[in-house]
Write a protein that holds these residues in place. Structure first.
Motif, PDB file in Angstrom:
ATOM      1  N   UNK A  45      20.374   5.195   3.264  1.00 59.11           N
ATOM      2  CA  UNK A  45      19.220   4.502   2.909  1.00 59.11           C
ATOM      3  C   UNK A  45      18.076   4.778   3.678  1.00 59.11           C
ATOM      4  N   UNK A  94      14.859   2.948   3.607  1.00 60.28           N
ATOM      5  CA  UNK A  94      14.323   1.631   3.148  1.00 60.28           C
ATOM      6  C   UNK A  94      13.483   2.051   2.109  1.00 60.28           C
ATOM      7  N   UNK A  95      12.066   0.765   2.142  1.00 59.34           N
ATOM      8  CA  UNK A  95      11.751   0.667   0.483  1.00 59.34           C
ATOM      9  C   UNK A  95      11.323   1.983   0.370  1.00 59.34           C
ATOM     10  N   UNK A  98       7.362  -4.582   0.138  1.00 61.11           N
ATOM     11  CA  UNK A  98       7.935  -5.290  -0.156  1.00 61.11           C
ATOM     12  C   UNK A  98       7.672  -6.004  -1.913  1.00 61.11           C
ATOM     13  N   UNK A  99       9.124  -6.801  -2.266  1.00 58.38           N
ATOM     14  CA  UNK A  99       8.919  -6.488  -3.518  1.00 58.38           C
ATOM     15  C   UNK A  99      10.068  -6.242  -4.236  1.00 58.38           C
ATOM     16  N   UNK A 100      10.079  -5.919  -6.126  1.00 56.38           N
ATOM     17  CA  UNK A 100      10.297  -4.892  -7.080  1.00 56.38           C
ATOM     18  C   UNK A 100       9.537  -3.319  -6.880  1.00 56.38           C
ATOM     19  N   UNK A 101      11.135  -2.735  -7.105  1.00 52.48           N
ATOM     20  CA  UNK A 101      10.370  -1.478  -7.367  1.00 52.48           C
ATOM     21  C   UNK A 101      11.985  -0.496  -7.859  1.00 52.48           C
ATOM     22  N   UNK A 160      11.733   2.016  -7.690  1.00 54.74           N
ATOM     23  CA  UNK A 160      13.071   3.478  -7.058  1.00 54.74           C
ATOM     24  C   UNK A 160      13.730   3.276  -6.075  1.00 54.74           C
ATOM     25  N   UNK A 161      14.577   3.771  -5.715  1.00 56.19           N
ATOM     26  CA  UNK A 161      15.841   3.596  -4.675  1.00 56.19           C
ATOM     27  C   UNK A 161      15.542   4.071  -3.710  1.00 56.19           C
ATOM     28  N   UNK A 162      16.065   2.915  -2.753  1.00 56.18           N
ATOM     29  CA  UNK A 162      16.409   3.403  -1.127  1.00 56.18           C
ATOM     30  C   UNK A 162      17.080   4.699  -0.819  1.00 56.18           C
ATOM     31  N   UNK A 163      18.794   4.242  -2.034  1.00 56.83           N
ATOM     32  CA  UNK A 163      19.360   5.316  -1.563  1.00 56.83           C
ATOM     33  C   UNK A 163      19.269   6.350  -1.410  1.00 56.83           C
ATOM     34  N   UNK A 206       9.376  -7.338 -12.163  1.00 50.57           N
ATOM     35  CA  UNK A 206       9.590  -9.063 -11.412  1.00 50.57           C
ATOM     36  C   UNK A 206       7.976  -9.291 -11.759  1.00 50.57           C
ATOM     37  N   UNK A 213       5.662  -6.857  -9.900  1.00 47.26           N
ATOM     38  CA  UNK A 213       5.277  -6.007  -9.156  1.00 47.26           C
ATOM     39  C   UNK A 213       6.830  -4.981 -10.047  1.00 47.26           C
ATOM     40  N   UNK A 223      18.018   1.263 -12.402  1.00 43.43           N
ATOM     41  CA  UNK A 223      18.133   0.646 -10.942  1.00 43.43           C
ATOM     42  C   UNK A 223      16.912   0.012 -10.820  1.00 43.43           C
ATOM     43  N   UNK A 239      14.925  -2.369  -7.086  1.00 41.72           N
ATOM     44  CA  UNK A 239      15.451  -2.874  -5.702  1.00 41.72           C
ATOM     45  C   UNK A 239      14.584  -4.253  -5.622  1.00 41.72           C
ATOM     46  N   UNK A 240      14.681  -4.670  -4.802  1.00 40.11           N
ATOM     47  CA  UNK A 240      14.291  -5.785  -4.406  1.00 40.11           C
ATOM     48  C   UNK A 240      14.054  -6.347  -2.719  1.00 40.11           C
ATOM     49  N   UNK A 241      13.203  -6.244  -2.463  1.00 43.29           N
ATOM     50  CA  UNK A 241      13.083  -6.379  -0.754  1.00 43.29           C
ATOM     51  C   UNK A 241      11.789  -7.935  -0.549  1.00 43.29           C
TER      52      UNK A 241
END
Lengths: 315, 307
Positions: free
Chosen positions: A71, A73-74, A101-104, A106-109, B195, B224, B235, B237-239
């Protein structure tokens, strides 16, 4: 005669070993060993021009028997911070961790299968400028990653508790040399050439390479890249690297970047949400205080109010 | 008939991909010698209100020997049909089948908003903005793409949460996957995803202060990523951040509403997955201890005690 052949064989072996070691040094490898993952960092070359994008490639080898999911990270870049030091080990420039922060999408993994080496490319200029005087530099790439396998499910919930952060430092040397405009142009053109899909390549492979080239182009810190960065914004205003291209255009501080941005904004096909960030780019270019940019944009700023684009992303 | 046949040989040698100079030359010579002067075709020379004259000027256009002067000599006329060596009113729908070699056929059926679309067994006129798919028109505004010579709808579907983790420091991290209605995520190249988070109140939304730092605000709605991400990723992801909390703390809470959306070239955003609320609380736990917590989709993270 037999002895001579043996001697020749030894000489050949020595030559091969020597050549291999030379090759390793030009690839600027560094290495850090972890538990099951072995990390190396490298660049495809050692010598760069000021402002040239430096593509760092992390090679991660999984010596274990289970697949590991790293992982980062963002957006897959949150794990990194960088430093560039000069030959006296003095920090010249520093780039801290990037939090988005927020939606993306792009994968963290990054999946690293057992007994396999997987590559993770990142562009140094995202953290640190390479607009540096000629000389030798030492790059320190700090990585703070987690392993998916170390996450633990919290009892009675659907939530996993993230595992510990692993820290490592990867290092390598690069050299910045005097700008050769023609050679730099060639480098930029080789990136632009990847906009066209080679017939022999699959679409997936090509898109991956094209995106890497776009990222490098967008992060190129040179007025030589301005026309191409403008073209990227014109042809694909929704490119992921739009903010990077705008930042580089602003950094160029050129009238060409200013007029180019204004032309894109004034084009009737330019979408409102795109205009928003481009207009801000023009205002940022005005902050250079250059008379030619100010006079070229006076009418523009009377027509377009500066939008707010600095709101933090949270959700 | 002989004239037609000869001309068709010239035309066919191109149409069938036989671009050998000999083939073209033979066809051309036959056509030149067999075609009488002042040839007039009954079917040609007339769209509504337009009478197109016989061709005055012939020339090579790539490998196609065709009338070069139609449009110049007679606005609204074009050389549209390899079997009729004469300027005609701009292509009629029934003639679209020949548009693959009719380089001048820019409009279809006298409608400037249509174009010719070749196909098997016959072509059609397609509205501008659509893509030609073996004689059918795929409408990207309806998420249609051309796959294996058929127009199919390619939309993201079945977005689902696949993982959620508490990263510590009050940060929640969600992972989602989605599919394509075609079964292949690569087909979603016309689609973007994002989103949309709506906060109570105006734009920007100022988080309650205290306990959040004064002036701490976000876009309302928050959209975003900006620019939106490619749906081909399959795929997301959301933080979720706790924001900037600063003492002295005070009890506060607010709720935002989140939805994940997708859109095609039409620019209309549609719901892919509706999340509902994202709730944040700052609670006084007594004894000078304060707790920050966030709840979304049944997942929870906190900072306790707040520093």
């Amino acid at each position: 005669m037999i002895m001579k052949l043996k001697q020749f064989g030894r000489l050949l072996t020595m030559t091969i070993i020597l050549a291999s070691s030379i090759d390793m040094s030009t690839n600027a490898y560094a290495q850090e060993s972890g538990k099951l993952l072995e990390w190396k960092i490298g660049t495809s070359k050692q010598v760069f021009y000021p402002g040239e994008p430096v593509l760092l490639t992390l090679n991660i080898k999984n010596s274990g028997t289970q697949e590991e999911k790293v992982n980062f990270g963002m957006e897959g870049i949150g794990a990194f911070s960088m430093e560039i030091r000069d030959s006296n080990n003095i920090i010249i420039t520093k780039g801290s961790k990037i939090e988005r922060f927020g939606f993306t999408t792009r994968s963290s993994f990054l999946d690293v299968p057992p007994s396999k080496i997987v590559q993770k490319p990142i562009v140094l200029n995202r953290w640190c400028s390479t607009l540096l005087p000629p000389g030798k530099y030492h790059i320190i790439c700090n990585v703070e990653y987690r392993l998916f396998s170390e996450d633990q499910k919290q009892p009675g919930t659907i939530v996993f508790k993230a595992g510990p952060i692993h820290k490592l430092q990867l290092e390598l040397d690069i050299q910045i040399v005097e700008l050769d405009k023609m050679e730099f142009e060639k480098i930029i053109e080789s990136l632009v050439a990847l906009e066209v899909k080679p017939e022999s390549q699959s679409t997936g492979e090509w898109l991956e390479e094209r995106d890497r080239a776009r990222e490098m182009l967008a992060l190129t810190e040179s007025e030589l890249a301005v026309p191409y960065q403008l073209k990227l914004l014109r042809t694909d205003p929704d490119t992921w690297f739009r903010p990077d291209a705008i930042n580089s255009l602003v950094k160029s501080g050129t009238l060409e970047a200013t007029t180019g941005l204004m032309q894109i904004i004034e084009d009737p096909s330019c979408k409102e949400d795109v205009k928003h960030v481009l207009i801000d780019g023009v205002y940022r270019l005005r902050e250079t205080g250059k008379p030619d940019i100010l006079s070229a944009t006076n009418e523009f700023v009377a027509k377009h109010k500066r939008p707010f684009v600095d709101h933090p992303a949270v959700d | 008939m002989a004239n037609y046949a000869a001309f068709q040989i010239a035309g066919m040698s191109v149409e069938n991909g036989d671009t050998s100079a000999a083939g073209i030359l033979i066809g051309l010579l036959m056509w030149m010698f067999l075609l009488p002067e002042g040839f007039v075709d009954d079917a040609a020379g007339g769209g509504p209100g337009i009478v197109c004259p016989p061709c005055q000027e012939w020339g090579w256009d790539g490998f196609v020997f065709r009338c070069m002067g139609c449009e110049a000599d007679c606005p609204g006329c074009a050389w549209c049909d390899s079997s009729i060596p004469q300027c005609k009113s701009l292509c009629l729908p029934s003639e679209c089948k020949t548009c693959n070699i009719c380089v001048n056929c820019k409009v279809c059926g006298n409608d400037p908003n249509k174009f010719c679309c070749s196909g098997t067994p016959s072509g059609h006129c397609c509205p501008t903005g659509t893509t030609c798919c073996n004689g059918s028109c795929c409408d990207p505004n309806n998420y249609e793409i051309c796959k294996n010579d058929i127009c199919v709808v390619a939309k993201p579907t079945n977005m689902r949460q696949t993982y959620v983790e508490d990263l510590g420091n009050g940060v929640l991290h969600f992972v989602y996957d989605w599919n394509s209605t075609t079964g292949d995520k690569a087909d979603l190249y016309n689609c973007k995803v994002r989103e949309k988070v709506d906060y109570p109140g105006g734009n920007p939304y100022y988080w309650p202060s205290p306990p959040w730092a004064g002036g701490y605000h976000v876009d309302n709605p928050t959209l975003l990523p900006n620019p939106p991400g490619p749906a081909t990723a399959g795929h997301g992801e959301d933080y979720h951040s706790p924001g900037t909390l600063t003492p002295p703390y005070q009890p506060a809470s607010f709720s935002a509403t989140q939805v994940y959306q997708y859109c095609g070239p039409s620019g209309n955003w549609e719901t892919l997955l509706s999340i509902g609320s994202i709730q944040r609380f700052v609670i006084d736990e007594g004894g000078g201890l304060w707790r920050y917590s966030i709840i979304k989709s049944g997942a929870y993270a906190e900072i306790f005690p707040l520093p």
